[in-house]
Scaffold this motif. Structure first.
Motif: not given
Length: 91
Positions: A2-6, A46-58, A80-91
């Protein structure tokens, strides 16, 4: 991530609320990492960096009282409303 701009004058308050949310969210089941980052070039972003064990946990986290309360409390602090960018790890 999630990305937020105050809004002008609200960065300190937003940073505090995000920090409080992170402290509570780290205790949620399935949370591996939950951290708040400030943009070094834009003091209002501001950016929240989150890692969850599963999609269900998130999904369960997103339905918690603390996330719902935060989502209401933060609205007037944002440029403005915050937005979420979903990432997947490549390395």
């Amino acid at each position: 991530m999630p990305v937020f701009e105050a809004r002008s004058g609200q960065a300190v308050t937003l940073g505090r609320l995000l920090t409080e949310l992170a402290q509570i969210s780290r205790r949620d089941e399935g949370c591996i990492t939950y951290s708040v980052h400030a943009d070094v070039e834009n003091p209002f972003r501001f950016v929240l960096y989150e890692v969850w064990g599963s999609a269900e946990s998130l999904a369960a986290h997103d339905c918690t009282d603390h996330v719902r309360r935060f989502s209401v409390d933060v609205v007037d602090l944002l440029e403005a409303p915050f937005y979420v960018t979903r990432l997947r790890e490549l390395t």
